[in-house]
Design an enzyme around this catalytic site. Sequence first.
Site, PDB file in Angstrom:
ATOM      1  N   CYS A 114       0.812  -1.226   0.000  1.00 48.13           N
ATOM      2  CA  CYS A 114       0.000   0.000   0.000  1.00 48.13           C
ATOM      3  C   CYS A 114       0.844   1.276   0.000  1.00 48.13           C
ATOM      4  CB  CYS A 114      -0.945   0.016   1.195  1.00 48.13           C
ATOM      5  SG  CYS A 114      -2.123  -1.341   1.184  1.00 48.13           S
ATOM      6  N   HIS A 250      -3.442   7.489   2.614  1.00 46.17           N
ATOM      7  CA  HIS A 250      -3.821   6.177   2.074  1.00 46.17           C
ATOM      8  C   HIS A 250      -5.203   5.841   2.624  1.00 46.17           C
ATOM      9  CE1 HIS A 250      -3.983   2.066   1.054  1.00 46.17           C
ATOM     10  NE2 HIS A 250      -3.707   1.604   2.261  1.00 46.17           N
ATOM     11  N   ASN A 280     -10.014   0.228  -0.186  1.00 47.01           N
ATOM     12  CA  ASN A 280      -8.555   0.282  -0.143  1.00 47.01           C
ATOM     13  C   ASN A 280      -8.008  -0.205  -1.489  1.00 47.01           C
ATOM     14  OD1 ASN A 280      -5.829  -0.062   0.284  1.00 47.01           O
ATOM     15  ND2 ASN A 280      -6.046  -1.067   2.272  1.00 47.01           N
TER      16      ASN A 280
HETATM   17  N1  ACO Z   1     -18.634  -8.460   8.823  1.00 51.48           N
HETATM   18  C1  ACO Z   1     -19.111  -8.739  10.046  1.00 51.48           C
HETATM   19  N2  ACO Z   1     -18.313  -9.124  11.067  1.00 51.48           N
HETATM   20  C2  ACO Z   1     -16.994  -9.210  10.835  1.00 51.48           C
HETATM   21  C3  ACO Z   1     -16.431  -8.936   9.571  1.00 51.48           C
HETATM   22  C4  ACO Z   1     -17.316  -8.554   8.545  1.00 51.48           C
HETATM   23  N3  ACO Z   1     -16.901  -8.247   7.300  1.00 51.48           N
HETATM   24  N4  ACO Z   1     -15.098  -9.102   9.641  1.00 51.48           N
HETATM   25  C5  ACO Z   1     -14.828  -9.472  10.901  1.00 51.48           C
HETATM   26  N5  ACO Z   1     -15.966  -9.541  11.621  1.00 51.48           N
HETATM   27  C6  ACO Z   1     -16.139  -9.917  13.029  1.00 51.48           C
HETATM   28  C7  ACO Z   1     -14.964 -10.721  13.573  1.00 51.48           C
HETATM   29  O1  ACO Z   1     -15.138 -12.108  13.275  1.00 51.48           O
HETATM   30  C8  ACO Z   1     -15.099 -10.451  15.059  1.00 51.48           C
HETATM   31  O2  ACO Z   1     -16.118 -11.251  15.582  1.00 51.48           O
HETATM   32  P1  ACO Z   1     -16.002 -11.869  17.095  1.00 51.48           P
HETATM   33  O3  ACO Z   1     -15.935 -10.663  17.995  1.00 51.48           O
HETATM   34  O4  ACO Z   1     -17.237 -12.644  17.200  1.00 51.48           O
HETATM   35  O5  ACO Z   1     -14.730 -12.662  17.068  1.00 51.48           O
HETATM   36  C9  ACO Z   1     -15.580  -8.996  15.118  1.00 51.48           C
HETATM   37  O6  ACO Z   1     -16.132  -8.723  13.822  1.00 51.48           O
HETATM   38  C10 ACO Z   1     -14.466  -8.002  15.403  1.00 51.48           C
HETATM   39  O7  ACO Z   1     -13.351  -8.305  14.571  1.00 51.48           O
HETATM   40  P2  ACO Z   1     -12.057  -7.411  14.549  1.00 51.48           P
HETATM   41  O8  ACO Z   1     -11.090  -8.003  13.547  1.00 51.48           O
HETATM   42  O9  ACO Z   1     -11.566  -7.186  15.938  1.00 51.48           O
HETATM   43  O10 ACO Z   1     -12.688  -6.043  13.986  1.00 51.48           O
HETATM   44  P3  ACO Z   1     -12.003  -4.640  13.825  1.00 51.48           P
HETATM   45  O11 ACO Z   1     -12.770  -3.619  14.511  1.00 51.48           O
HETATM   46  O12 ACO Z   1     -10.513  -4.705  14.062  1.00 51.48           O
HETATM   47  O13 ACO Z   1     -12.219  -4.371  12.245  1.00 51.48           O
HETATM   48  C11 ACO Z   1     -10.904  -4.447  10.255  1.00 51.48           C
HETATM   49  C12 ACO Z   1     -11.652  -5.253  11.292  1.00 51.48           C
HETATM   50  C13 ACO Z   1     -11.921  -3.579   9.534  1.00 51.48           C
HETATM   51  C14 ACO Z   1     -10.266  -5.412   9.269  1.00 51.48           C
HETATM   52  C15 ACO Z   1      -9.844  -3.562  10.930  1.00 51.48           C
HETATM   53  O14 ACO Z   1      -9.091  -4.312  11.840  1.00 51.48           O
HETATM   54  C16 ACO Z   1      -8.923  -2.920   9.948  1.00 51.48           C
HETATM   55  O15 ACO Z   1      -9.314  -2.129   9.118  1.00 51.48           O
HETATM   56  N6  ACO Z   1      -7.622  -3.194  10.070  1.00 51.48           N
HETATM   57  C17 ACO Z   1      -6.638  -2.597   9.197  1.00 51.48           C
HETATM   58  C18 ACO Z   1      -6.402  -3.530   8.080  1.00 51.48           C
HETATM   59  C19 ACO Z   1      -6.038  -2.847   6.815  1.00 51.48           C
HETATM   60  O16 ACO Z   1      -6.465  -1.756   6.511  1.00 51.48           O
HETATM   61  N7  ACO Z   1      -5.262  -3.556   6.024  1.00 51.48           N
HETATM   62  C20 ACO Z   1      -4.951  -3.123   4.708  1.00 51.48           C
HETATM   63  C21 ACO Z   1      -3.528  -2.973   4.434  1.00 51.48           C
HETATM   64  S1  ACO Z   1      -2.688  -2.113   5.660  1.00 51.48           S
HETATM   65  C22 ACO Z   1      -3.270  -0.624   5.468  1.00 51.48           C
HETATM   66  O17 ACO Z   1      -3.635  -0.305   4.358  1.00 51.48           O
HETATM   67  C23 ACO Z   1      -3.320   0.266   6.604  1.00 51.48           C
END
Ligand code: ACO
Length: 323
Positions: A114, A250, A280
Amino acid sequence: MTYSRIIGTGSYLPEKVLTNADLERMVDTSDSWIVERTGIRERRIAGEGEYCSHLAIAAARNAMAAANVGPTDIDCLIIGTCTPDQVFPSTACLVQYALGLKPGGVAFDVSAACSGFVYALDVADRFIRTGGARRAMVIGAETMSRVINWTDRGTCILFGDGAGAVILEAGDEPGIYSTHLHADGQYENLLTVPWGVSQGVEAMTPEGGKIVMRGNEVFKVAVRTLGRMVEETLVANGMTHADVDWLVPHQANIRIIQATARKLGLPMERVILTVAEHGNTSSASIPLALDAGIRDGRIKRGQNLLLEAFGGGFTWGSALLRY
Ligand code: ACO
């Protein structure tokens, strides 16, 4: 002193729109969950036979028209991408030929996930400042949809396809004040596409060529790291947040962007946001956002822009520039 400055920008998005409602029919998720946790409402998906180079070519044509330059005016092309058409030639070579850029000029890809666009911008800026090029085109282009596991709700909701392009020209005044690049390979397992050609096709499992991510942990490192980097960038230039007219981040997740803006003391009205419509798009996201802000008239000549990115590797980077 020679500096590089942006003389034109362009972008391209594939036609197909994938909405949160579409994703609700594919995996166990909901529009409200996606919007609340990420800020994303829809993303674009490249069509069949539409590859990274095709997106890059369309964005490049757009940027050349905006800069009022022809293909033979450009002597350096650098593309940030982690989803190239082929192992080789590089996407940059394919695009150079397709556009009819100056034959014999420099053309290569940069792989920094990214952060690919900021990495490519840094390199192009150095080419110009050291006299290696007079006009450089920097493109971020990605077909992230091709490395998505469409059954993994933790990742398939996040990414989209697109391309953005910037043309830099040598001049006596900035332009780009400074760029800052970093990497730390210890986080490989938090965010990876764990297959590459060196492993051989026989090592490719159905999941092997797809993104694997521990999103929550990526989120925490991204917020911490980006906060530190924006401060580093301002300090390096003897500036404060009051000197920044626009943050062009980003576009990974609205909550990561909000945290960075808070760290900078910038209100969200001074942040260019495209995450809701694009998702993204990896290295394409900054040039896409930049082009959107310039074309709709928010970003004006003479304003200071802070660009920042974070991605797989981990890699991270920033650029502070006067538009
Ligand atoms: N729909 C519904 N529920 C979901 C989904 C979904 N699409 N995805 C995960 N969940 C659930 C999980 O299973 C979990 O359930 P549980 O509590 O029963 O175990 C719950 O939601 C919480 O999951 P988390 O992973 O803790 O959720 P979080 O608030 O961290 O959000 C996310 C997840 C959106 C992926 C976030 O962590 C994020 O954006 N991280 C950064 C990742 C990123 O952007 N990567 C790209 C490259 S790096 C960059 O560009 C910065």
